[in-house]
Motif scaffolding. Structure first.
Motif, PDB file in Angstrom:
ATOM      1  N   UNK A  54      51.167  60.087  76.368  1.00 41.38           N
ATOM      2  CA  UNK A  54      49.748  60.395  76.196  1.00 41.38           C
ATOM      3  C   UNK A  54      48.877  59.542  77.111  1.00 41.38           C
ATOM      4  N   UNK A  55      49.236  58.285  77.287  1.00 37.72           N
ATOM      5  CA  UNK A  55      48.478  57.407  78.181  1.00 37.72           C
ATOM      6  C   UNK A  55      48.543  57.940  79.618  1.00 37.72           C
ATOM      7  N   UNK A  56      49.722  58.354  80.048  1.00 42.87           N
ATOM      8  CA  UNK A  56      49.882  58.890  81.404  1.00 42.87           C
ATOM      9  C   UNK A  56      49.115  60.208  81.560  1.00 42.87           C
ATOM     10  N   UNK A  57      49.149  61.049  80.537  1.00 38.13           N
ATOM     11  CA  UNK A  57      48.399  62.305  80.592  1.00 38.13           C
ATOM     12  C   UNK A  57      46.893  62.030  80.669  1.00 38.13           C
ATOM     13  N   UNK A  58      46.422  61.047  79.924  1.00 38.07           N
ATOM     14  CA  UNK A  58      45.008  60.666  80.000  1.00 38.07           C
ATOM     15  C   UNK A  58      44.639  60.191  81.407  1.00 38.07           C
ATOM     16  N   UNK A  59      45.519  59.439  82.019  1.00 34.14           N
ATOM     17  CA  UNK A  59      45.268  58.978  83.389  1.00 34.14           C
ATOM     18  C   UNK A  59      45.130  60.185  84.311  1.00 34.14           C
ATOM     19  N   UNK A  60      46.038  61.157  84.192  1.00 33.07           N
ATOM     20  CA  UNK A  60      45.970  62.353  85.032  1.00 33.07           C
ATOM     21  C   UNK A  60      44.669  63.118  84.767  1.00 33.07           C
ATOM     22  N   UNK A  61      44.340  63.300  83.506  1.00 33.71           N
ATOM     23  CA  UNK A  61      43.133  64.047  83.161  1.00 33.71           C
ATOM     24  C   UNK A  61      41.861  63.364  83.652  1.00 33.71           C
ATOM     25  N   UNK A  62      41.879  62.038  83.731  1.00 30.87           N
ATOM     26  CA  UNK A  62      40.706  61.289  84.193  1.00 30.87           C
ATOM     27  C   UNK A  62      40.640  61.165  85.713  1.00 30.87           C
ATOM     28  N   UNK A  63      41.755  61.350  86.382  1.00 30.02           N
ATOM     29  CA  UNK A  63      41.745  61.257  87.851  1.00 30.02           C
ATOM     30  C   UNK A  63      41.847  62.641  88.472  1.00 30.02           C
ATOM     31  N   UNK A  64      42.811  63.437  87.966  1.00 31.02           N
ATOM     32  CA  UNK A  64      43.051  64.807  88.419  1.00 31.02           C
ATOM     33  C   UNK A  64      43.210  64.909  89.934  1.00 31.02           C
ATOM     34  N   UNK A  65      43.625  63.847  90.529  1.00 31.71           N
ATOM     35  CA  UNK A  65      43.881  63.796  91.973  1.00 31.71           C
ATOM     36  C   UNK A  65      45.076  62.856  92.144  1.00 31.71           C
ATOM     37  N   UNK A  66      46.070  63.304  92.877  1.00 29.53           N
ATOM     38  CA  UNK A  66      47.383  62.653  92.867  1.00 29.53           C
ATOM     39  C   UNK A  66      47.354  61.201  93.343  1.00 29.53           C
ATOM     40  N   UNK A  67      46.639  60.891  94.418  1.00 31.98           N
ATOM     41  CA  UNK A  67      46.638  59.511  94.927  1.00 31.98           C
ATOM     42  C   UNK A  67      45.986  58.544  93.931  1.00 31.98           C
ATOM     43  N   UNK A  68      44.877  58.951  93.342  1.00 33.87           N
ATOM     44  CA  UNK A  68      44.221  58.112  92.326  1.00 33.87           C
ATOM     45  C   UNK A  68      45.098  57.976  91.087  1.00 33.87           C
ATOM     46  N   UNK A  69      45.755  59.060  90.736  1.00 35.67           N
ATOM     47  CA  UNK A  69      46.674  59.051  89.599  1.00 35.67           C
ATOM     48  C   UNK A  69      47.805  58.047  89.822  1.00 35.67           C
ATOM     49  N   UNK A  70      48.430  58.099  90.982  1.00 32.87           N
ATOM     50  CA  UNK A  70      49.535  57.184  91.300  1.00 32.87           C
ATOM     51  C   UNK A  70      49.047  55.738  91.252  1.00 32.87           C
ATOM     52  N   UNK A  71      47.894  55.488  91.821  1.00 31.50           N
ATOM     53  CA  UNK A  71      47.332  54.129  91.815  1.00 31.50           C
ATOM     54  C   UNK A  71      47.099  53.648  90.382  1.00 31.50           C
ATOM     55  N   UNK A  72      46.518  54.493  89.547  1.00 29.39           N
ATOM     56  CA  UNK A  72      46.243  54.117  88.155  1.00 29.39           C
ATOM     57  C   UNK A  72      47.537  53.915  87.363  1.00 29.39           C
ATOM     58  N   UNK A  73      48.528  54.735  87.613  1.00 27.49           N
ATOM     59  CA  UNK A  73      49.828  54.565  86.942  1.00 27.49           C
ATOM     60  C   UNK A  73      50.446  53.225  87.336  1.00 27.49           C
ATOM     61  N   UNK A  74      50.367  52.886  88.613  1.00 28.06           N
ATOM     62  CA  UNK A  74      50.911  51.609  89.083  1.00 28.06           C
ATOM     63  C   UNK A  74      50.160  50.426  88.483  1.00 28.06           C
ATOM     64  N   UNK A  75      48.839  50.546  88.382  1.00 34.48           N
ATOM     65  CA  UNK A  75      48.044  49.468  87.795  1.00 34.48           C
ATOM     66  C   UNK A  75      48.429  49.217  86.342  1.00 34.48           C
ATOM     67  N   UNK A  76      48.819  50.263  85.647  1.00 31.28           N
ATOM     68  CA  UNK A  76      49.213  50.137  84.236  1.00 31.28           C
ATOM     69  C   UNK A  76      50.725  49.953  84.085  1.00 31.28           C
ATOM     70  N   UNK A  77      51.417  49.912  85.190  1.00 28.82           N
ATOM     71  CA  UNK A  77      52.871  49.693  85.241  1.00 28.82           C
ATOM     72  C   UNK A  77      53.644  50.779  84.477  1.00 28.82           C
TER      73      UNK A  77
END
Length: 185
Positions: free
Chosen positions: A82-105
């Motif tokens: 759910x946390x990862x899905x929220x990140x995708x829904x809030x970024x909805x752009x792959x590069x920002x999504x990848x960056x946010x996923x990495x920041x949250x490890x």
């Protein structure tokens, strides 16, 4: 007895029943023993080793991969999905999504993206089973982690993905590297 071990053992038994039938599962249990009866870490390690060796003698690599993938899928906590899905829904752009996923490890903290492929790299094995055994596990065991990543990215993108293990610490590499193909389905 380890909660991770019992959870993993139960899921393997469920997957064996589903993919090979109860008779095959029961035959394997007759030979390797009942996981609930194991009292020590050494007994649990031996059970895992014996189980994987038994599966290798009975099934081809594809069937073993299916059995272990299901374990990895069930290991992924709903909160992480759910946390990862929220990140995708809030970024909805792959590069920002990848960056946010990495920041949250999430996904190891070393995700990258190129041409429809997400690459995940782990500098250590995060599996609570593999990381806590003194045994040399077979490389097929990494299909458990493969299933974890499939579950994660299929949940996020709401479509089938293909995950390939390209490097593995268990197989002797310096890192675990996974290739997540978003264009397969």
């Amino acid at each position: 007895m380890s909660d991770h071990f019992m959870s993993w053992a139960k899921k393997v038994m469920e997957n064996l029943s589903i993919l090979a039938g109860d008779d095959v599962k029961n035959s394997i249990l007759e030979k390797v023993g009942i996981p609930e009866n194991l009292k020590t870490k050494e007994e649990q390690d031996k059970w895992i080793k014996d189980l994987l060796e038994m599966m290798s003698s009975m099934f081809d690599e594809k069937r073993i991969a299916e059995i272990l993938e299901g374990c990895g899928r069930s290991c992924l906590m709903p909160m992480i999905k759910d946390m990862a899905l929220d990140i995708w829904n809030n970024t909805n752009e792959i590069d920002s999504f990848i960056q946010a996923m990495n920041e949250r490890h999430i996904g190891g903290g070393f995700l990258s993206y190129q041409n429809g492929i997400i690459y995940g790299k782990y500098s250590q094995c995060y599996c609570p089973i593999a990381g806590n055994t003194s045994l040399k596990l077979p490389g097929a065991y990494c299909n458990c982690s493969r299933g974890w990543l499939k579950e994660l990215f299929e949940h996020i993108f709401n479509k089938k993905v293909d995950v390939e293990v390209t490097e593995s610490i268990i197989r002797g590499d310096n890192a675990c590297v996974f290739k997540v193909d978003l264009n397969c389905g």
